[in-house]
Design a protein around this motif. Sequence first.
Motif, PDB file in Angstrom:
ATOM      1  N   GLN A  21      11.219   5.225   5.933  1.00 61.27           N
ATOM      2  CA  GLN A  21      11.875   3.888   5.326  1.00 61.27           C
ATOM      3  C   GLN A  21      11.062   3.627   3.900  1.00 61.27           C
ATOM      4  OE1 GLN A  21      11.785   1.138   8.362  1.00 61.27           O
ATOM      5  NE2 GLN A  21      13.966   1.440   8.796  1.00 61.27           N
ATOM      6  N   ARG A  22       9.840   3.818   3.745  1.00 66.12           N
ATOM      7  CA  ARG A  22       9.039   3.541   2.691  1.00 66.12           C
ATOM      8  C   ARG A  22       8.776   5.132   1.769  1.00 66.12           C
ATOM      9  NH1 ARG A  22       8.355   0.754   6.880  1.00 66.12           N
ATOM     10  NH2 ARG A  22       7.886  -1.461   6.726  1.00 66.12           N
ATOM     11  N   GLY A  23       9.701   5.955   2.150  1.00 65.00           N
ATOM     12  CA  GLY A  23       9.596   6.985   1.185  1.00 65.00           C
ATOM     13  C   GLY A  23       8.154   8.112   1.541  1.00 65.00           C
ATOM     14  N   LEU A  24       7.768   7.994   2.780  1.00 60.60           N
ATOM     15  CA  LEU A  24       6.757   8.810   3.077  1.00 60.60           C
ATOM     16  C   LEU A  24       6.818   9.524   4.102  1.00 60.60           C
ATOM     17  CD1 LEU A  24       3.804   5.708   3.040  1.00 60.60           C
ATOM     18  CD2 LEU A  24       4.537   7.224   1.316  1.00 60.60           C
ATOM     19  N   ASP A  25       6.070  10.709   4.050  1.00 62.58           N
ATOM     20  CA  ASP A  25       6.090  11.572   5.292  1.00 62.58           C
ATOM     21  C   ASP A  25       5.231  11.261   6.362  1.00 62.58           C
ATOM     22  OD1 ASP A  25       7.395  13.495   3.941  1.00 62.58           O
ATOM     23  OD2 ASP A  25       5.824  14.671   3.323  1.00 62.58           O
TER      24      ASP A  25
ATOM     25  N   ALA B  29       0.764  -1.192  -0.035  1.00 61.76           N
ATOM     26  CA  ALA B  29       0.124   0.173   0.023  1.00 61.76           C
ATOM     27  C   ALA B  29       0.984   1.326  -0.015  1.00 61.76           C
ATOM     28  CB  ALA B  29      -0.700   0.049   1.158  1.00 61.76           C
ATOM     29  N   TRP B  30       1.963   1.323   0.504  1.00 62.21           N
ATOM     30  CA  TRP B  30       2.905   2.320   0.610  1.00 62.21           C
ATOM     31  C   TRP B  30       3.058   3.058  -0.718  1.00 62.21           C
ATOM     32  CZ3 TRP B  30       7.645   1.915  -1.754  1.00 62.21           C
ATOM     33  CH2 TRP B  30       8.183   0.707  -1.957  1.00 62.21           C
ATOM     34  N   GLN B  31       3.186   2.243  -1.654  1.00 59.98           N
ATOM     35  CA  GLN B  31       3.716   2.710  -2.815  1.00 59.98           C
ATOM     36  C   GLN B  31       2.448   3.623  -3.695  1.00 59.98           C
ATOM     37  OE1 GLN B  31       4.118  -0.931  -5.293  1.00 59.98           O
ATOM     38  NE2 GLN B  31       6.233  -1.244  -4.534  1.00 59.98           N
ATOM     39  N   GLU B  32       1.376   3.536  -3.020  1.00 58.21           N
ATOM     40  CA  GLU B  32       0.209   4.418  -3.300  1.00 58.21           C
ATOM     41  C   GLU B  32      -0.376   5.480  -2.357  1.00 58.21           C
ATOM     42  OE1 GLU B  32      -2.879   2.520  -6.076  1.00 58.21           O
ATOM     43  OE2 GLU B  32      -1.910   0.716  -5.478  1.00 58.21           O
ATOM     44  N   LEU B  33       0.692   5.774  -1.438  1.00 62.17           N
ATOM     45  CA  LEU B  33       0.428   6.744  -0.597  1.00 62.17           C
ATOM     46  C   LEU B  33       1.664   7.829  -0.751  1.00 62.17           C
ATOM     47  CD1 LEU B  33       0.040   4.414   2.663  1.00 62.17           C
ATOM     48  CD2 LEU B  33      -1.770   5.589   1.159  1.00 62.17           C
ATOM     49  N   GLU B  34       1.088   8.931   0.088  1.00 63.30           N
ATOM     50  CA  GLU B  34       2.320  10.102   0.044  1.00 63.30           C
ATOM     51  C   GLU B  34       2.572  10.449   1.885  1.00 63.30           C
ATOM     52  OE1 GLU B  34       0.980  10.043  -3.691  1.00 63.30           O
ATOM     53  OE2 GLU B  34      -0.507  10.331  -2.011  1.00 63.30           O
ATOM     54  N   ALA B  35       1.709   9.831   2.468  1.00 57.25           N
ATOM     55  CA  ALA B  35       1.959   9.909   3.863  1.00 57.25           C
ATOM     56  C   ALA B  35       1.254   8.862   4.682  1.00 57.25           C
ATOM     57  CB  ALA B  35       1.371  11.303   4.312  1.00 57.25           C
ATOM     58  N   PHE B  36       1.788   8.780   5.966  1.00 58.28           N
ATOM     59  CA  PHE B  36       1.507   7.859   7.018  1.00 58.28           C
ATOM     60  C   PHE B  36       0.992   9.197   8.250  1.00 58.28           C
ATOM     61  CE2 PHE B  36       1.022   5.134  10.572  1.00 58.28           C
ATOM     62  CZ  PHE B  36      -0.072   4.184  10.140  1.00 58.28           C
ATOM     63  N   ALA B  37      -0.015   8.736   8.944  1.00 57.29           N
ATOM     64  CA  ALA B  37      -0.526   9.623  10.003  1.00 57.29           C
ATOM     65  C   ALA B  37      -0.519   8.989  11.391  1.00 57.29           C
ATOM     66  CB  ALA B  37      -1.642  10.458   9.700  1.00 57.29           C
ATOM     67  N   VAL B  38      -0.265   9.669  12.385  1.00 64.19           N
ATOM     68  CA  VAL B  38      -0.555   9.124  13.725  1.00 64.19           C
ATOM     69  C   VAL B  38      -1.129  10.496  14.632  1.00 64.19           C
ATOM     70  CG1 VAL B  38       1.119   7.298  13.930  1.00 64.19           C
ATOM     71  CG2 VAL B  38       1.489   9.837  14.616  1.00 64.19           C
ATOM     72  N   ALA B  39      -1.637  10.074  15.802  1.00 66.71           N
ATOM     73  CA  ALA B  39      -2.130  11.092  16.788  1.00 66.71           C
ATOM     74  C   ALA B  39      -1.835  11.047  17.910  1.00 66.71           C
ATOM     75  CB  ALA B  39      -3.972  11.095  16.874  1.00 66.71           C
ATOM     76  N   PRO B  40      -0.591  11.626  18.108  1.00 63.25           N
ATOM     77  CA  PRO B  40       0.314  11.617  19.345  1.00 63.25           C
ATOM     78  C   PRO B  40      -0.458  12.624  20.678  1.00 63.25           C
ATOM     79  CG  PRO B  40       1.317  13.148  17.797  1.00 63.25           C
ATOM     80  CD  PRO B  40       0.092  12.495  17.160  1.00 63.25           C
ATOM     81  N   TYR B  41      -1.403  12.024  21.572  1.00 62.45           N
ATOM     82  CA  TYR B  41      -1.708  12.839  22.602  1.00 62.45           C
ATOM     83  C   TYR B  41      -0.992  12.604  23.821  1.00 62.45           C
ATOM     84  CZ  TYR B  41      -6.066  13.567  20.196  1.00 62.45           C
ATOM     85  OH  TYR B  41      -7.262  14.126  19.065  1.00 62.45           O
ATOM     86  N   PHE B  42      -0.910  13.358  24.556  1.00 65.37           N
ATOM     87  CA  PHE B  42      -0.166  13.251  25.788  1.00 65.37           C
ATOM     88  C   PHE B  42      -1.205  13.400  26.983  1.00 65.37           C
ATOM     89  CE2 PHE B  42       0.363  17.705  24.714  1.00 65.37           C
ATOM     90  CZ  PHE B  42      -0.177  18.383  25.847  1.00 65.37           C
ATOM     91  N   ALA B  43      -0.612  12.765  27.998  1.00 64.02           N
ATOM     92  CA  ALA B  43      -1.383  12.702  29.312  1.00 64.02           C
ATOM     93  C   ALA B  43      -2.673  11.942  29.420  1.00 64.02           C
ATOM     94  CB  ALA B  43      -1.864  13.984  29.780  1.00 64.02           C
ATOM     95  N   TYR B  44      -2.624  10.860  28.613  1.00 59.03           N
ATOM     96  CA  TYR B  44      -4.047  10.047  28.452  1.00 59.03           C
ATOM     97  C   TYR B  44      -4.104   9.150  29.740  1.00 59.03           C
ATOM     98  CZ  TYR B  44      -6.519   6.013  26.907  1.00 59.03           C
ATOM     99  OH  TYR B  44      -7.470   4.873  26.720  1.00 59.03           O
ATOM    100  N   ASP B  45      -2.959   8.628  30.164  1.00 57.77           N
ATOM    101  CA  ASP B  45      -3.041   7.832  31.588  1.00 57.77           C
ATOM    102  C   ASP B  45      -3.647   8.429  32.736  1.00 57.77           C
ATOM    103  OD1 ASP B  45      -1.991   5.683  29.816  1.00 57.77           O
ATOM    104  OD2 ASP B  45       0.060   5.891  30.695  1.00 57.77           O
TER     105      ASP B  45
END
Length: 520
Positions: free
Chosen positions: A418-422, A360-376
């Motif tokens: 490593q997969r060429g994505l932001d 799938a990485w070959q058909e993407l420009e980016a991968f995204a996450v949601a870095p929240y702090f103080a969840y615990d």
Amino acid sequence: MSARFLTRVMALCGLLTAIPGLGAQAAVAPAPTIPGAPLGINLSEWTSYHPEWVFVDAFKGASEWVSQRVPLGGPWNTGETINLGADGYPAWLNQNQAVAVVMLKALSGRYPGGRYVALWDGDGDLQLTQDAVQVSRNGNRIEADVVPDDGIVLRIVRTNSNNPVRNIRVIMPGFESTYQTQPFHPRFLTNWRGFKQIRFMNWARTGNLESAWSNRTTPSYYSQATARGVALEYMIDLANELDADPWLCLPHLATDDYARQLARLVAARLEPGRRVVLEYSNECWNSAFEQARYCRSEGARLQLSNDPFEAQLRFYSQRAIELFRVARQELTTTHQVTRVLCGQNVNSWVATTMMDWRNAWQELEAFAVAPYFAYDLGDPSRQWDVSQWSVERVLDECWRDLGPMLRGTAANAVAARQRGLDLVGYEGGQHLVGYGGAENNTALTNLFIAANRHPSMFFIYWSYMQGWTAAGGKTMVAYNATGKPTKWGSWGALEWGGQDPFTAPKYLALRMWADSSGGL
């Protein structure tokens, strides 16, 4: 960012050692520097009781209709069937029936007052009540003076079934001559102008069961504040107005035709050459959401893995790519496209599983996450301990959690690179909220609200963005724009649309970062 402006920020917020008892981490916070990663914003879910001033036509924020009786009196909602047309307006009324909506409800009077003008098409009679006092009526035009308190009620007490009431507008003071060509409230535009991307996940009510393009909300639907969500046309128009890239989420049940029609509308309406970000649904890795459970069910049905969670992630990945292919074909000649999969900040295995399934990485420009702090800190097992803490201790824990949280970000950044994505952030910020029953702990809720309002949140957010950039993150789309703090969280950077930025430390940090960040 001028030194004079920063000096004003620090003086008005009373930051650093000038505050008795300020958390130790804040007292040694690094001085703000010119940031790197661009900043976007998630818009909040739009409802009749939402404190953002989005449209100058207040009726676009109308609630669902409720049935009442004529003459008025008795229960607010009789429960009687309302005969609605395709545009959401009553096609006819039953004998002695009236229907009502509310606007600007439960905002503690924090919305514009003055002379409102109600306009409508069709043959019928309307009434404006509660905060509104009618002063004149001339044909299909009512003028009313509004003193903000608990909202405006509009009732239809008569409608002609051969020419029913429709196209209702309730125009805020000063906008009658411009509301058609300039629908967005100028304060709303001022608040969010300069943010690079606008994610419309909440505006679209992503996670609903919409699948066919013909069922979507249009600009002519009676309200933009129902469970159907806001019309795509308004999302595109806002992106054009703010000179921002729209981040659009396709519903998890969307057909290929839905993706095609959405892309065609974007291609025709979004300013040529702009970038559009495409995402499939929202948090399909998170079993708390219906769309994630759908992906798990489909992954199992298609036997994508013997492990249910892996099958879930694989289905999400492959269905996203299928829809992206359809949409991208309509957009590549007119616009730039960023296709993004979204995973879990604390678990880079989720990222690699999604990106590597069928390459799938070959058909993407980016991968995204949601870095929240103080969840615990909202963990129900800790609620009685944490609820006795001082605000300063909560803030110290926020500082301490930035490091572990950003280590997860860095791992995801490596996997993407490593997969060429932001690596980008689809959401992010503080996560001070009780859950699993702890949301009902009033002392905990009040503590978390106070921590969000504390001036040192300015420096926590600034350091958060510095850390995000250092960990390899590119554009961060913060969560979220405006929202009243409740037991369900203090998510809003602003608490209401007209709030003074110098009383909103999270917003102030985001605003300054957005104004000074470069393009990565």
